[in-house]
Design a protein around this motif. Structure first.
Motif, mmCIF file in Angstrom:
data_model
loop_
_atom_site.group_PDB
_atom_site.id
_atom_site.type_symbol
_atom_site.label_atom_id
_atom_site.label_comp_id
_atom_site.label_asym_id
_atom_site.label_seq_id
_atom_site.Cartn_x
_atom_site.Cartn_y
_atom_site.Cartn_z
ATOM 1 N N VAL A 70 0.433 39.597 9.513
ATOM 2 C CA VAL A 70 1.609 38.650 9.817
ATOM 3 C C VAL A 70 2.622 39.309 8.972
ATOM 4 O O VAL A 70 2.443 40.081 8.063
ATOM 5 N N ASP A 71 3.703 38.350 8.857
ATOM 6 C CA ASP A 71 4.980 38.690 7.963
ATOM 7 C C ASP A 71 4.634 38.317 6.647
ATOM 8 O O ASP A 71 5.133 39.389 5.691
ATOM 9 N N ASN A 72 3.952 37.190 6.278
ATOM 10 C CA ASN A 72 3.750 36.631 5.022
ATOM 11 C C ASN A 72 2.487 35.810 4.847
ATOM 12 O O ASN A 72 2.272 34.661 5.537
ATOM 13 N N CYS A 73 1.683 36.442 4.017
ATOM 14 C CA CYS A 73 0.149 35.524 4.118
ATOM 15 C C CYS A 73 0.246 34.198 3.735
ATOM 16 O O CYS A 73 -0.563 33.654 4.100
ATOM 17 N N LEU A 74 1.038 34.167 2.465
ATOM 18 C CA LEU A 74 1.147 32.611 1.841
ATOM 19 C C LEU A 74 1.649 31.987 2.991
ATOM 20 O O LEU A 74 1.150 30.691 3.015
ATOM 21 N N GLN A 75 2.834 32.252 3.587
ATOM 22 C CA GLN A 75 3.263 31.305 4.533
ATOM 23 C C GLN A 75 2.444 30.920 5.790
ATOM 24 O O GLN A 75 2.420 29.956 6.248
ATOM 25 N N THR A 76 1.502 31.925 5.927
ATOM 26 C CA THR A 76 0.821 31.816 7.205
ATOM 27 C C THR A 76 -0.303 30.805 6.813
ATOM 28 O O THR A 76 -0.847 29.845 7.614
ATOM 29 N N PHE A 77 -0.894 31.087 5.516
ATOM 30 C CA PHE A 77 -1.884 30.064 4.804
ATOM 31 C C PHE A 77 -1.167 28.532 4.951
ATOM 32 O O PHE A 77 -1.918 27.653 5.568
ATOM 33 N N LYS A 78 -0.009 28.286 4.519
ATOM 34 C CA LYS A 78 0.496 27.094 4.739
ATOM 35 C C LYS A 78 0.762 26.616 6.211
ATOM 36 O O LYS A 78 0.376 25.441 6.434
ATOM 37 N N ASP A 79 0.837 27.451 7.088
ATOM 38 C CA ASP A 79 1.277 27.193 8.539
ATOM 39 C C ASP A 79 -0.243 26.789 9.065
ATOM 40 O O ASP A 79 -0.245 25.722 9.736
ATOM 41 N N ILE A 80 -1.350 27.370 8.727
ATOM 42 C CA ILE A 80 -2.515 26.865 9.214
ATOM 43 C C ILE A 80 -2.989 25.736 8.674
ATOM 44 O O ILE A 80 -3.530 24.708 9.371
#
Length: 445
Positions: A70-80
């Motif tokens: 993914v582009d950014n793991c922290l943002q992905t965490f928030k998105d999930i």
């Protein structure tokens, strides 16, 4: 892989770990980064320990289809986490503020738990990692969620509300804290107000507001729904009101529903008296906030009283501790100018027992930036005016102040002194930022 596909994968493997030392079989490892670590470097090890997939944002570590780039793991965490939160059509209460966030959250949880199955932030997991972790704990059994949101930089609250999507919210107060990150007090106000900004954008967004706090009132606009509370007995009809009855040292107070509601229902008993286990008259605002939330969600007044009377503070927040030699008021989890002044004002009002004298051990207030020297000197000047004699100041910032009070470089220096000269028959206030580690002192006092 878009967020919908990622969330489907999460539903198949409903456990995300960010710690490569804790890898449940079949879980998903998510590679977060910090100042001193890069989770991408531990992805392979996490898969070997039992994780089914690893979400990474460094293409160089990808070795097979178990790695999801993914582009950014922290943002992905928030998105999930946001996608998971959207599966539940329940009230979500967002809480922020300079002081009292965690205590208010715990009091609200106690009140609402009298009637509902409540999910609440654990401890102070209130940042951009803690909030997603809390949201992912939501299950179909939960009826209400309480999400604590902390901030130390502009935009922090905006990011968190966009993840948690609260339906209602509460700002406990605004004060001079984290000035190093915010840059100014105005920056604090603007950032905390991002919770109101979000709720204002929602058709049915609701704010619980301390009507005595001019900063918070000024943030409101006419198009916002709000439930006010106040310590002014002459407040307008729409307020839940309360007042301190005693604080010797445990807080006793009374409260009542809005006068208009009482008159409409013909209620005979207007005031409800509550004896709490909390230290500090300043906690009246936190208690009234919990009452306002409870009433809004239909919790019976007897249930509210029961919850508040039986709430016992933990984690070095507003705790009364009795040792063999002394009584301690322990508020050593956090400190900033406003909370320090409130603690000292309350300490001045607390009466000593026969043969007991007052003493204060105060630690540095961290993250005040350029205002640090001025703010620490203000506290010292306040102490001088109070007449309190036996004061120990701990830390580099207090060490720079102009005063004759005793100074210690750090908590280890205090410990060494206590080994040689332990105070006895004292009522001792222990207050300081968590980083000063004054929470280590009660067992020695």
């Amino acid at each position: 892989m878009d967020i919908k596909e990622l969330y489907k994968l999460y539903q198949q493997h409903p456990c995300i770990t960010t710690d490569s030392r804790d890898c449940p079989e079949g879980s998903i490892f998510l590679a977060l980064k910090g100042e001193k670590f890069d989770g991408n470097l531990y992805a392979e090890g996490a898969l070997q320990k039992g994780c089914a997939y690893a979400i990474v944002d460094n293409p160089e570590v990808v070795k097979d289809d178990r790695y999801i780039l993914v582009d950014n793991c922290l943002q992905t965490f928030k998105d999930i986490a946001r996608e998971h939160r959207r599966q539940f059509n329940i009230p979500v209460i967002g809480i922020t503020g300079t002081n009292g966030k965690t205590t208010t959250k715990e009091l609200i949880k106690a009140v609402l738990s009298e009637k509902y199955n409540v999910l609440a932030t654990e401890g102070n997991f209130n940042n951009d990692v803690g909030v997603p972790k809390t949201l992912l704990r939501l299950t179909k059994e939960h009826e209400i969620a309480i999400i604590e949101m902390g901030a130390s930089h502009p935009g922090d609250i905006k990011t968190l509300v966009e993840t948690a999507e609260p339906t209602c919210g509460l700002i406990t107060n605004v004060g001079r804290a984290h000035l190093q990150g915010f840059g100014s007090f105005e920056g604090v106000v603007k950032t905390k107000g991002e919770l109101y900004d979000y709720l204002r954008s929602k058709e049915d967004g609701l704010v619980f507001i301390n009507a005595d706090n001019d900063y918070l009132v000024d943030m409101l606009t006419d198009d916002m729904w709000c439930t006010p509370y106040s310590t002014d007995p002459d407040n307008q009809y729409g307020c839940i009101s309360g007042e301190v009855l005693s604080c010797d040292p445990l807080l006793k107070f009374r409260w009542r529903k809005p006068l208009m509601e009482l008159e409409e229902t013909g209620a005979s008993q207007k005031w409800h008296k509550v004896q709490t286990n909390l230290i500090g008259s300043y906690n009246i605002d936190n208690l009234l906030a919990a009452i306002a939330v409870g009433i809004n969600f239909g919790v019976d007044r007897k249930q509210i009283d029961h919850a508040l009377e039986n709430y016992v503070p933990t984690n070095n927040r507003s705790q009364l501790v009795q040792t063999e030699s002394n009584r301690l008021i322990v508020d050593a989890y956090n400190a900033n100018p406003s909370s320090m002044m409130a603690a000292l004002d309350n300490f001045h009002m607390v009466e000593t027992k026969e043969g007991e004298e007052k003493m204060a051990i105060l630690g540095d207030m961290r993250e005040l930036g350029e205002a640090s020297a001025e703010e620490h000197q203000k506290i010292v000047d306040l102490l001088a005016a109070s007449g309190l004699k036996n004061i120990w100041l701990v830390g580099e910032e207090f060490g720079k102040t102009h005063t004759d009070y005793r100074k210690f470089a750090d908590v280890e220096a205090v410990k060494a002194e206590l080994q040689q000269h332990k105070p006895e028959h004292q009522l001792i206030l222990v207050k300081g930022s968590n980083g000063t580690k004054l929470y280590q002192l009660p067992e020695l006092l």
